[in-house]
Design a protein around this motif. Structure first.
Motif, mmCIF file in Angstrom:
data_model
loop_
_atom_site.group_PDB
_atom_site.id
_atom_site.type_symbol
_atom_site.label_atom_id
_atom_site.label_comp_id
_atom_site.label_asym_id
_atom_site.label_seq_id
_atom_site.Cartn_x
_atom_site.Cartn_y
_atom_site.Cartn_z
ATOM 1 N N TRP A 63 62.231 159.850 -6.419
ATOM 2 C CA TRP A 63 61.442 159.395 -7.553
ATOM 3 C C TRP A 63 61.797 160.206 -8.804
ATOM 4 C CZ3 TRP A 63 61.029 155.861 -4.600
ATOM 5 C CH2 TRP A 63 60.125 155.673 -3.570
ATOM 6 N N VAL A 64 61.646 159.584 -9.931
ATOM 7 C CA VAL A 64 61.762 160.283 -11.205
ATOM 8 C C VAL A 64 60.630 161.306 -11.285
ATOM 9 C CG1 VAL A 64 61.623 160.038 -13.716
ATOM 10 C CG2 VAL A 64 62.812 158.301 -12.339
ATOM 11 N N PRO A 65 60.912 162.549 -11.645
ATOM 12 C CA PRO A 65 59.848 163.564 -11.734
ATOM 13 C C PRO A 65 58.680 163.099 -12.599
ATOM 14 C CG PRO A 65 61.993 164.600 -11.957
ATOM 15 C CD PRO A 65 62.238 163.125 -11.957
ATOM 16 N N GLY A 66 57.490 163.229 -12.051
ATOM 17 C CA GLY A 66 56.287 162.840 -12.771
ATOM 18 C C GLY A 66 55.827 161.420 -12.525
ATOM 19 N N PRO A 75 61.895 154.903 -8.985
ATOM 20 C CA PRO A 75 63.223 155.315 -8.512
ATOM 21 C C PRO A 75 64.246 155.449 -9.638
ATOM 22 C CG PRO A 75 62.388 153.401 -7.304
ATOM 23 C CD PRO A 75 61.593 153.531 -8.561
ATOM 24 N N GLY A 76 63.839 155.190 -10.882
ATOM 25 C CA GLY A 76 64.774 155.270 -11.995
ATOM 26 C C GLY A 76 65.434 153.933 -12.272
ATOM 27 N N ASP A 77 66.513 153.951 -13.023
ATOM 28 C CA ASP A 77 67.191 152.720 -13.420
ATOM 29 C C ASP A 77 68.190 152.292 -12.350
ATOM 30 O OD1 ASP A 77 65.978 152.330 -16.015
ATOM 31 O OD2 ASP A 77 67.133 154.074 -16.683
#
Length: 308
Positions: A51-54, A88-90
């Motif tokens: 996961w993207v932090p935060g 999960p980001g791009d």
């Protein structure tokens, strides 16, 4: 497993209720195609799937391809448009995997990092990815909202227009800023997510203002709207009668061929079953004709995305 409100005390009574529900779902499938204009899919976090932090998922457990298919089958949903989630980001790989496994059931509105100018180089060949039909961009937090005005998104709109890529856009409370985009790029297919509002705006009493901005953009023929995620806007239990006025206002502006039902199921998961999210539109909104329902519940989004 979906919850059911079964007011019976015997096994026979329970069976009768379930049989009735199954009959309704079957009858519904016979009369119209049901297409969910937005769902998120994700698998468990792992070394190669961080996961993207935060950012945190909308549910504590993964909402996997298998889980989605099971719920769609139970509710009578024929197809769904996958919008890859933010945490999960791009990345679009899991959504594309869903299309590979179920090519008739899913399509993807993928993500690109707008802050990276080189990402625009991907757009001319974007649809060469099997199942990819367009893009989704988000302007809803301190990082992404400025992109609408600081030049970050400026090159994206003409690039998407030139590539013939429909764009779903989530800009709650800021859809007015997309008016100039629609005007400058008349061949750009722009789809406004969730009527241009979000649940946070209910608490801030800004829902009317946000809906008004979205309604104002109906004058642009290249703009359409997802009348989606409406249970999350409601202060009431099913059938969420307090949001009917907002759905009607948007529908009256855009009409049946530019309005798309969708659930964003995992964002308000506990508020209603999948079937209830269907029946909210097909049984509880009296201003829809049967023809309107055919368009809003599936035909319109399939046509807009050229999903054959």
């Amino acid at each position: 497993m979906l919850s059911r409100r079964i007011f019976v005390t015997t096994a026979l009574g329970a069976g009768a209720v379930l049989a009735t529900q199954d009959h309704k779902a079957a009858a519904q499938a016979d009369r119209r195609m049901i297409v969910d204009a937005q769902i998120h899919l994700w698998k468990a976090e792992s070394e190669d799937w961080r996961w993207v932090p935060g950012l945190q998922p909308q549910l504590p457990e993964p909402f996997t391809i298998e889980r989605a298919i099971s719920m769609m089958d139970e509710a009578g949903v024929d197809r769904a448009v996958i919008v890859p989630p933010s945490w999960p980001g791009d990345r679009n790989d899991y959504a594309l995997q869903a299309v590979k496994r179920y090519p008739t059931r899913f399509r993807v509105m993928g993500k690109v990092p707008l802050q990276d100018p080189e990402s625009l180089d991907l757009l001319p060949k974007w649809k060469e990815q099997p199942g990819m039909v367009g893009l989704r961009v988000i302007f809803n937090n301190a990082q992404t909202i400025p992109w609408l005005t600081d030049g970050t998104a400026d090159r994206f709109w003409p690039a998407a227009e030139k590539a013939g890529l429909p764009v779903m856009c989530f800009a709650p409370g800021r859809t007015a800023m997309l008016g100039p985009v629609a005007e400058r790029h008349p061949q750009l297919t722009l789809i406004l997510d969730h009527m241009g509002v979000t649940a946070a705006m209910v608490k801030d009493n800004k829902l009317e203002e946000g809906i008004g901005q979205t309604v104002a953009l109906a004058k642009y023929p290249n703009v359409s709207v997802k009348v989606s995620a409406s249970p999350g806007l409601s202060r009431e239990p099913y059938p969420f009668r307090d949001v009917a006025v907002h759905v009607k206002r948007v529908f009256d502006a855009y009409g049946p061929q530019r309005s798309y039902w969708g659930t964003d199921l995992t964002n308000s998961y506990a508020k209603a079953s999948y079937r209830q999210r269907i029946s909210q539109f097909t049984e509880e909104l009296s201003f829809f004709s049967e023809s309107d329902k055919d368009w809003v519940m599936g035909r319109a989004i399939v046509q807009r995305l050229k999903w054959t």
